[in-house]
Design a protein around this motif. Structure first.
Motif, PDB file in Angstrom:
ATOM      1  N   PHE A  60      -3.417 -12.704   2.325  1.00  0.00           N
ATOM      2  CA  PHE A  60      -1.827 -13.133   2.854  1.00  0.00           C
ATOM      3  C   PHE A  60      -0.833 -11.783   3.072  1.00  0.00           C
ATOM      4  N   GLU A  61      -1.026 -11.138   2.084  1.00  0.00           N
ATOM      5  CA  GLU A  61       0.069  -9.913   2.108  1.00  0.00           C
ATOM      6  C   GLU A  61      -0.384  -9.122   3.291  1.00  0.00           C
ATOM      7  N   GLU A  62      -1.857  -9.023   3.531  1.00  0.00           N
ATOM      8  CA  GLU A  62      -2.267  -8.012   4.644  1.00  0.00           C
ATOM      9  C   GLU A  62      -1.842  -8.723   6.012  1.00  0.00           C
ATOM     10  N   ALA A  79      -5.844  -0.099  -1.320  1.00  0.00           N
ATOM     11  CA  ALA A  79      -5.275  -0.222  -2.824  1.00  0.00           C
ATOM     12  C   ALA A  79      -5.697  -1.560  -3.440  1.00  0.00           C
ATOM     13  N   HIS A  80      -5.881  -2.618  -2.498  1.00  0.00           N
ATOM     14  CA  HIS A  80      -6.016  -3.937  -2.867  1.00  0.00           C
ATOM     15  C   HIS A  80      -7.609  -4.134  -2.934  1.00  0.00           C
ATOM     16  N   GLN A  81      -8.425  -3.583  -2.061  1.00  0.00           N
ATOM     17  CA  GLN A  81      -9.685  -3.440  -1.973  1.00  0.00           C
ATOM     18  C   GLN A  81     -10.453  -3.004  -3.464  1.00  0.00           C
ATOM     19  N   LYS A 114       3.204  -2.536 -11.519  1.00  0.00           N
ATOM     20  CA  LYS A 114       3.275  -1.498 -10.901  1.00  0.00           C
ATOM     21  C   LYS A 114       3.303  -1.243  -9.438  1.00  0.00           C
ATOM     22  N   HIS A 115       2.256  -2.091  -8.934  1.00  0.00           N
ATOM     23  CA  HIS A 115       1.871  -2.639  -7.345  1.00  0.00           C
ATOM     24  C   HIS A 115       3.002  -2.973  -6.539  1.00  0.00           C
ATOM     25  N   ILE A 116       3.712  -4.084  -7.274  1.00  0.00           N
ATOM     26  CA  ILE A 116       4.692  -4.797  -6.999  1.00  0.00           C
ATOM     27  C   ILE A 116       6.025  -3.856  -6.826  1.00  0.00           C
TER      28      ILE A 116
HETATM   29 FE   FE2 Z   1       0.252  -5.738  -2.346  1.00  0.00          FE
END
Ligand code: FE2
Length: 152
Positions: A60-62, A79-81, A114-116
């Protein structure tokens, strides 16, 4: 340890903030169920939901970043993958009978927060200014549909 949600984790896009909160709730539930007896089936269900929900959240973000023409989309996707592979491996180990619940919750917790605070904050302004109107209303029909589909 349980995560206490705080406004510093908000990136200012309600649909995304709600999804992040939902993931945090799942992580907290894993923490809660771990020490409990007879909670194995519930724990298994929560872990699967946690992984599935996180993966659909990434997608969804992507899609939001893509529609906004965000320039760092490729890096964010990588990073997601990488993280998706990591949690899928943990899920596999879990299915094989290994005790990975606390590891999974811990890894997710430290990575997610951290990602957020870094990667997600970075796309927030672009998505807000290009896709959402000044009052936070979605400007495009496609985004509205996507937001409706994923908002829970
Ligand atoms: Fe993200």
């Amino acid at each position: 340890m349980k995560i206490v949600w705080s406004s510093e984790y908000e990136i200012g896009i309600p649909v995304i903030d709600n999804q992040h909160k939902r993931i945090v709730e799942y992580i907290n539930t894993v923490h809660e169920l771990q020490g409990q007896r007879d909670a194995e089936a519930e724990l298994r269900a929560v872990l699967h939901n946690l992984v599935d929900y996180t993966l659909s959240h990434f997608a969804f973000e992507e899609s939001l970043m893509e529609e906004a023409g965000y320039s760092d989309l490729a890096d964010h996707q990588l990073a997601h993958q990488a993280f998706a592979r990591q949690i899928e491996q943990l899920r596999k180990r879990f299915i094989q009978g290994n005790e990975v619940a606390s590891e999974l919750a811990g890894v997710l917790q430290s990575w997610l927060l951290k990602h957020i605070l870094t990667d997600d904050q970075s796309y927030s302004d672009t998505v807000k200014s290009r896709l959402l109107g000044r009052r936070g209303k979605a400007a495009s029909g496609q985004v509205l549909q996507a937001v409706r589909r994923y908002q829970r």
